[in-house]
Design a protein around this motif. Structure first.
Motif, short mmCIF file in Angstrom:
data_model
loop_
_atom_site.label_atom_id
_atom_site.label_comp_id
_atom_site.label_asym_id
_atom_site.label_seq_id
_atom_site.Cartn_x
_atom_site.Cartn_y
_atom_site.Cartn_z
N VAL A 1 0.87 -1.18 0.00
CA VAL A 1 0.00 0.00 0.00
C VAL A 1 0.90 1.23 0.00
CG1 VAL A 1 -1.78 1.28 1.24
CG2 VAL A 1 -1.81 -1.22 1.24
N MET A 2 0.73 2.08 -1.00
CA MET A 2 1.58 3.25 -1.14
C MET A 2 1.30 4.26 -0.02
SD MET A 2 2.04 5.82 -4.36
CE MET A 2 2.65 4.54 -5.42
N PRO A 3 2.34 4.67 0.69
CA PRO A 3 2.15 5.68 1.74
C PRO A 3 1.55 6.97 1.17
CG PRO A 3 4.30 4.65 1.94
CD PRO A 3 3.72 4.18 0.64
N GLY A 4 0.57 7.50 1.87
CA GLY A 4 -0.08 8.74 1.47
C GLY A 4 -1.18 8.57 0.44
N VAL B 1 -1.78 0.37 -4.82
CA VAL B 1 -0.94 -0.78 -4.54
C VAL B 1 0.23 -0.68 -5.52
CG1 VAL B 1 -0.79 -3.29 -4.58
CG2 VAL B 1 -2.86 -2.18 -3.75
N TYR B 2 1.46 -0.80 -5.01
CA TYR B 2 2.61 -0.63 -5.87
C TYR B 2 3.61 -1.76 -5.71
CZ TYR B 2 5.68 0.84 -2.03
OH TYR B 2 6.44 0.87 -0.89
N ASP B 3 4.46 -1.86 -6.74
CA ASP B 3 5.65 -2.70 -6.68
C ASP B 3 6.78 -1.90 -7.31
OD1 ASP B 3 5.21 -2.90 -9.41
OD2 ASP B 3 4.92 -5.05 -9.44
N ALA B 4 7.86 -2.53 -7.66
CA ALA B 4 9.03 -1.80 -8.15
C ALA B 4 8.81 -1.14 -9.51
CB ALA B 4 10.24 -2.73 -8.23
N ARG B 5 7.81 -1.59 -10.26
CA ARG B 5 7.65 -1.10 -11.62
C ARG B 5 6.33 -0.41 -11.90
NH1 ARG B 5 9.44 -6.68 -13.11
NH2 ARG B 5 11.68 -6.62 -12.84
N GLY B 6 5.46 -0.27 -10.92
CA GLY B 6 4.19 0.38 -11.21
C GLY B 6 3.28 0.46 -10.00
N ALA B 7 2.20 1.21 -10.18
CA ALA B 7 1.20 1.37 -9.12
C ALA B 7 -0.18 1.32 -9.75
CB ALA B 7 1.41 2.70 -8.40
N ILE B 8 -1.12 0.71 -9.04
CA ILE B 8 -2.50 0.55 -9.50
C ILE B 8 -3.44 1.08 -8.43
CG2 ILE B 8 -4.29 -1.18 -10.02
CD1 ILE B 8 -2.38 -0.95 -12.28
N ASP B 9 -4.49 1.80 -8.87
CA ASP B 9 -5.52 2.27 -7.95
C ASP B 9 -6.47 1.13 -7.60
OD1 ASP B 9 -4.76 5.01 -7.76
OD2 ASP B 9 -5.61 5.35 -9.75
N VAL B 10 -6.85 1.06 -6.34
CA VAL B 10 -7.80 0.06 -5.86
C VAL B 10 -8.90 0.78 -5.10
CG1 VAL B 10 -8.12 -1.97 -4.38
CG2 VAL B 10 -5.98 -1.68 -5.64
N THR B 11 -10.15 0.42 -5.37
CA THR B 11 -11.27 0.95 -4.59
C THR B 11 -11.93 -0.22 -3.87
OG1 THR B 11 -12.84 0.74 -6.41
CG2 THR B 11 -11.71 2.85 -6.19
N TYR B 12 -12.42 0.06 -2.67
CA TYR B 12 -13.04 -0.99 -1.85
C TYR B 12 -14.12 -0.35 -1.01
CZ TYR B 12 -13.51 -4.55 1.79
OH TYR B 12 -14.00 -5.48 2.67
N THR B 13 -15.24 -1.03 -0.89
CA THR B 13 -16.30 -0.56 -0.01
C THR B 13 -16.51 -1.62 1.06
OG1 THR B 13 -17.37 0.62 -1.82
CG2 THR B 13 -18.71 0.17 0.13
N GLY B 14 -16.24 -1.24 2.29
CA GLY B 14 -16.37 -2.17 3.40
C GLY B 14 -15.38 -1.83 4.50
N ILE B 15 -15.33 -2.71 5.48
CA ILE B 15 -14.42 -2.52 6.60
C ILE B 15 -13.11 -3.21 6.27
CG2 ILE B 15 -14.05 -2.99 9.05
CD1 ILE B 15 -17.12 -2.91 9.36
N LEU B 16 -12.03 -2.46 6.34
CA LEU B 16 -10.71 -3.01 6.05
C LEU B 16 -10.20 -3.84 7.22
CD1 LEU B 16 -9.15 0.14 4.39
CD2 LEU B 16 -9.62 -2.03 3.26
N PRO B 17 -9.30 -4.79 6.96
CA PRO B 17 -8.72 -5.57 8.05
C PRO B 17 -7.96 -4.67 9.03
CG PRO B 17 -8.10 -6.48 5.91
CD PRO B 17 -8.80 -5.20 5.65
N ASP B 18 -7.88 -5.11 10.27
CA ASP B 18 -7.18 -4.32 11.30
C ASP B 18 -5.72 -4.07 10.95
OD1 ASP B 18 -9.45 -4.16 12.83
OD2 ASP B 18 -8.95 -5.90 14.06
N LEU B 19 -5.09 -5.01 10.27
CA LEU B 19 -3.67 -4.88 9.95
C LEU B 19 -3.41 -4.08 8.68
CD1 LEU B 19 -2.48 -8.47 10.85
CD2 LEU B 19 -2.23 -6.38 12.19
N PHE B 20 -4.45 -3.57 8.03
CA PHE B 20 -4.28 -2.77 6.82
C PHE B 20 -3.70 -1.42 7.20
CE2 PHE B 20 -5.63 0.47 3.86
CZ PHE B 20 -5.38 -0.12 2.63
N ARG B 21 -2.59 -1.07 6.59
CA ARG B 21 -1.99 0.25 6.80
C ARG B 21 -1.04 0.55 5.65
NH1 ARG B 21 -0.38 -2.92 10.99
NH2 ARG B 21 -1.69 -1.83 12.45
N GLU B 22 -0.70 1.80 5.53
CA GLU B 22 0.20 2.23 4.46
C GLU B 22 1.57 1.59 4.66
OE1 GLU B 22 0.06 6.48 4.68
OE2 GLU B 22 -1.94 6.56 3.83
N GLY B 23 2.17 1.19 3.54
CA GLY B 23 3.49 0.59 3.59
C GLY B 23 3.48 -0.91 3.88
N GLN B 24 2.30 -1.50 4.08
CA GLN B 24 2.19 -2.93 4.37
C GLN B 24 1.76 -3.69 3.13
OE1 GLN B 24 2.81 -4.71 7.17
NE2 GLN B 24 3.56 -2.88 8.17
#
Length: 164
Positions: free
Chosen positions: A66-69, A84-107
């Motif tokens: 998860v890209m910080p910021g 969501v990113y990796d070494a060569r690109g980033a993709i936008d993700v949309t989600y409707t709902g409650i995210l997992p407790d461990l979801f955070r930027e940089g994870q």
């Protein structure tokens, strides 16, 4: 051909047609339940030697960091968007709902959903990385190969202007 052989031949043909029809229907039903795993760079540049890109409307799973910021939450609904990113690109993700407790930027995260227009993944499920000891093999391989650069490598001009 005597009548006994003829009836056995007809029976064998009917059984073969039945088996073929059953196999065809099973494969058709399973086709709609297949979710292929992609990294952000594979969605943008293609996967494999043929550089096959997923089609709009295709069900898939995307894994990366998860890209910080990039996390934006709608205050009135449960809708969340993030990159969501990796070494060569980033993709936008949309989600409707409650995210997992461990979801955070940089994870690490795996989002399962449908690819929409403009390379936006409309997720129906988001899984957060929960433990350093276990990572699904396909995610581990993709992260080893692709996760080399920092999120700042994907900063957009508008984000850079805001930081200055």
């Amino acid at each position: 051909m005597n009548p006994r052989r003829k009836s056995r031949l007809y029976l064998a043909i009917v059984v073969l047609i039945g088996v073929a029809l059953t196999a065809t229907l099973m494969l058709y039903a399973l086709r709609s339940n297949i979710d292929l795993f992609y990294t952000p760079s594979e969605i943008l540049q293609g996967k494999g030697e043929n550089h096959e890109k997923p089609e709009v409307g295709q069900r898939l799973r995307i894994g990366g960091m998860v890209m910080p910021g990039s996390v934006k939450r709608d205050q009135k609904t449960l809708q969340v968007s993030f990159k969501v990113y990796d070494a060569r690109g980033a993709i936008d993700v949309t989600y409707t709902g409650i995210l997992p407790d461990l979801f955070r930027e940089g994870q690490g995260v795996v989002a399962q959903g449908v690819l929409g227009e403009g390379n936006v993944v409309n997720a129906r499920e988001v899984l957060a990385k929960h433990d350093e000891k276990y990572t699904p093999p396909e995610v581990a391989d993709a992260m080893k190969e692709n996760h080399k650069g920092p999120a700042s490598a994907y900063a957009t001009p508008q984000n850079e202007g805001a930081k200055s």
